[in-house]
Design an enzyme around this catalytic site. Structure first.
Site, short mmCIF file in Angstrom:
data_model
loop_
_atom_site.label_atom_id
_atom_site.label_comp_id
_atom_site.label_asym_id
_atom_site.label_seq_id
_atom_site.Cartn_x
_atom_site.Cartn_y
_atom_site.Cartn_z
N GLU A 74 0.96 10.09 -11.57
CA GLU A 74 1.09 9.89 -13.01
C GLU A 74 0.13 8.80 -13.45
O GLU A 74 -0.11 7.84 -12.72
CB GLU A 74 2.52 9.47 -13.36
CG GLU A 74 2.75 9.17 -14.82
CD GLU A 74 4.17 8.66 -15.12
OE1 GLU A 74 4.49 8.51 -16.30
OE2 GLU A 74 4.94 8.41 -14.16
N HIS A 118 0.84 -1.20 0.00
CA HIS A 118 0.00 0.00 0.00
C HIS A 118 0.88 1.25 0.00
O HIS A 118 2.08 1.17 0.24
CB HIS A 118 -0.96 0.03 1.20
CG HIS A 118 -0.29 0.17 2.53
ND1 HIS A 118 0.28 -0.89 3.20
CD2 HIS A 118 -0.09 1.26 3.31
CE1 HIS A 118 0.77 -0.48 4.34
NE2 HIS A 118 0.58 0.84 4.42
N HIS A 177 7.21 10.76 -7.17
CA HIS A 177 5.83 10.57 -7.61
C HIS A 177 5.52 9.08 -7.64
O HIS A 177 6.43 8.26 -7.49
CB HIS A 177 5.60 11.18 -9.00
CG HIS A 177 6.18 10.40 -10.14
ND1 HIS A 177 7.52 10.44 -10.47
CD2 HIS A 177 5.62 9.54 -11.02
CE1 HIS A 177 7.75 9.65 -11.50
NE2 HIS A 177 6.60 9.08 -11.86
#
Length: 130
Positions: free
Chosen positions: A116, A8, A68
């Site tokens: 993204e 996670h 990211h």
């Protein structure tokens, strides 16, 4: 040791309500659990936890941190995903572009965390990486 993948991702946010609207209403995540200062979401099989820190301040790009993370979208769904981001006036930081063996668009959540959408695979990217 045998690691099977990422279990996670926990994201710090400054306003849980605002972030829930973004991740559920715009990105299509499914709410699994809502606590007082945290929520658990399912996003295409990826488990996300949003953890609220009311006085949190965004880090600048000079800090060591996660740059990211990317969500897989299909080639067919990519144009619709881009349209949704634009429709909701999401801050797009790069793209949409063809990059590394797939289509890519980078954007930020309400707290500036960079995300993204990418259509390719690791192996496609390695074949195309320059």
């Amino acid at each position: 040791m045998e690691v099977r993948g990422i279990n996670h991702v926990t994201i710090r946010v400054s306003n849980l309500r605002r972030s829930l609207e973004f991740y559920i209403d715009i990105l299509g995540a499914k709410l699994v659990h809502k606590g007082n200062t945290d929520v658990y979401l399912d996003m295409g099989g990826t488990w996300l936890c949003l953890l609220e820190f009311k006085n949190a301040k965004p880090m600048d790009k000079e800090h060591i941190c996660i740059d990211h993370f990317a969500f897989t979208v299909t080639e067919d769904h990519f144009p619709d995903a881009v349209k949704e981001l634009i429709k909701h006036k999401v801050n797009i930081t790069r793209g949409p572009i063809e990059r590394g063996g797939g289509k890519s668009i980078n954007f930020t959540d309400p707290d500036g965390n960079e995300l993204e959408f990418f259509t390719g695979t690791l192996y496609q990217r390695m074949k195309n990486w320059k």
